[in-house]
Design a protein around this motif. Structure first.
Motif, PDB file in Angstrom:
ATOM      1  N   VAL A 133       2.645  -2.234   6.173  1.00  0.00           N
ATOM      2  CA  VAL A 133       3.080  -3.286   5.608  1.00  0.00           C
ATOM      3  C   VAL A 133       3.417  -3.395   4.641  1.00  0.00           C
ATOM      4  O   VAL A 133       3.584  -4.510   3.936  1.00  0.00           O
ATOM      5  N   LEU A 134       3.369  -2.313   3.603  1.00  0.00           N
ATOM      6  CA  LEU A 134       4.002  -2.461   2.000  1.00  0.00           C
ATOM      7  C   LEU A 134       5.606  -3.530   2.363  1.00  0.00           C
ATOM      8  O   LEU A 134       5.724  -4.265   1.945  1.00  0.00           O
ATOM      9  N   LEU A 135       6.282  -2.907   3.171  1.00  0.00           N
ATOM     10  CA  LEU A 135       7.677  -3.831   3.601  1.00  0.00           C
ATOM     11  C   LEU A 135       7.640  -4.556   3.849  1.00  0.00           C
ATOM     12  O   LEU A 135       8.537  -5.912   3.755  1.00  0.00           O
ATOM     13  N   PHE A 136       6.448  -5.192   5.085  1.00  0.00           N
ATOM     14  CA  PHE A 136       6.643  -6.071   5.091  1.00  0.00           C
ATOM     15  C   PHE A 136       5.677  -7.097   3.724  1.00  0.00           C
ATOM     16  O   PHE A 136       6.799  -8.590   3.660  1.00  0.00           O
ATOM     17  N   LEU A 137       5.417  -7.051   2.670  1.00  0.00           N
ATOM     18  CA  LEU A 137       4.744  -8.007   1.881  1.00  0.00           C
ATOM     19  C   LEU A 137       6.105  -7.728   1.033  1.00  0.00           C
ATOM     20  O   LEU A 137       6.052  -9.059   0.008  1.00  0.00           O
ATOM     21  N   TYR A 155       6.473   4.939  -4.000  1.00  0.00           N
ATOM     22  CA  TYR A 155       7.457   5.067  -4.974  1.00  0.00           C
ATOM     23  C   TYR A 155       8.381   5.887  -4.336  1.00  0.00           C
ATOM     24  O   TYR A 155       9.622   6.334  -4.298  1.00  0.00           O
ATOM     25  N   PHE A 156       8.008   7.609  -4.280  1.00  0.00           N
ATOM     26  CA  PHE A 156       8.670   8.700  -3.415  1.00  0.00           C
ATOM     27  C   PHE A 156       8.620   8.664  -1.783  1.00  0.00           C
ATOM     28  O   PHE A 156       9.603   8.674  -1.654  1.00  0.00           O
ATOM     29  N   ASN A 189      16.651   1.283  -3.153  1.00  0.00           N
ATOM     30  CA  ASN A 189      17.135   0.795  -3.823  1.00  0.00           C
ATOM     31  C   ASN A 189      17.357  -0.818  -3.024  1.00  0.00           C
ATOM     32  O   ASN A 189      18.171  -1.685  -3.239  1.00  0.00           O
ATOM     33  N   THR A 190      16.874  -1.020  -1.870  1.00  0.00           N
ATOM     34  CA  THR A 190      16.615  -1.997  -0.548  1.00  0.00           C
ATOM     35  C   THR A 190      16.292  -3.185  -1.342  1.00  0.00           C
ATOM     36  O   THR A 190      15.389  -4.333  -0.828  1.00  0.00           O
ATOM     37  N   LEU A 191      14.707  -2.441  -1.831  1.00  0.00           N
ATOM     38  CA  LEU A 191      13.198  -2.661  -2.452  1.00  0.00           C
ATOM     39  C   LEU A 191      13.329  -3.530  -3.376  1.00  0.00           C
ATOM     40  O   LEU A 191      13.637  -4.077  -4.043  1.00  0.00           O
TER      41      LEU A 191
END
Length: 121
Positions: A30-34, A103-104, A111-113
């Motif tokens: 979900v975090l990557l999608f958002l 974050y960890f 670096n892609t976020l």
């Protein structure tokens, strides 16, 4: 009397049913999608709303609620907020201390976020 209590809890049951599928999704999905959906408006929204989780916001909210609701309800809200804060701190410090924060957890792809300016990580 019992039927009235069930009817009052109806919004909670609907929320549980709607959010239950999120338990089946892997951590971080979900975090990557958002994060992939970032726009200036959403960046502003999440930068603003992230501060609502600070403990400093609760006294401000209590002060506002005091003028619109009975003292009894404000008192109940304050007790519930304190219990919630204690519960979260206990869970983070004693039971989930070996789990990485996002974050960890995403250290390899950090670096892609997209990081929102003004939000301290």
């Amino acid at each position: 009397m019992k039927l009235v209590a069930i009817k009052k809890m109806y919004p909670f049951y609907v929320l549980v049913v709607l959010l239950f599928p999120f338990l089946m999704i892997g951590k971080g999905t979900v975090l990557l999608f958002l994060n992939s959906q970032h726009t200036p408006l959403l960046d502003f929204f999440f930068a603003t709303i992230t501060n609502l989780g600070d403990g400093a916001f609760i006294p401000i909210l209590l002060f506002i609620l005091f003028f619109f609701y009975k003292f009894k309800y404000v008192y109940q809200f304050a007790i519930a907020a304190l219990l919630q804060i204690m519960f979260v701190l206990l869970m983070k410090k004693f039971f989930f201390d070996d789990y990485f924060r996002p974050y960890f957890y995403f250290q390899e792809i950090r670096n892609t976020l997209n990081f929102v300016p003004g939000v301290k990580i």
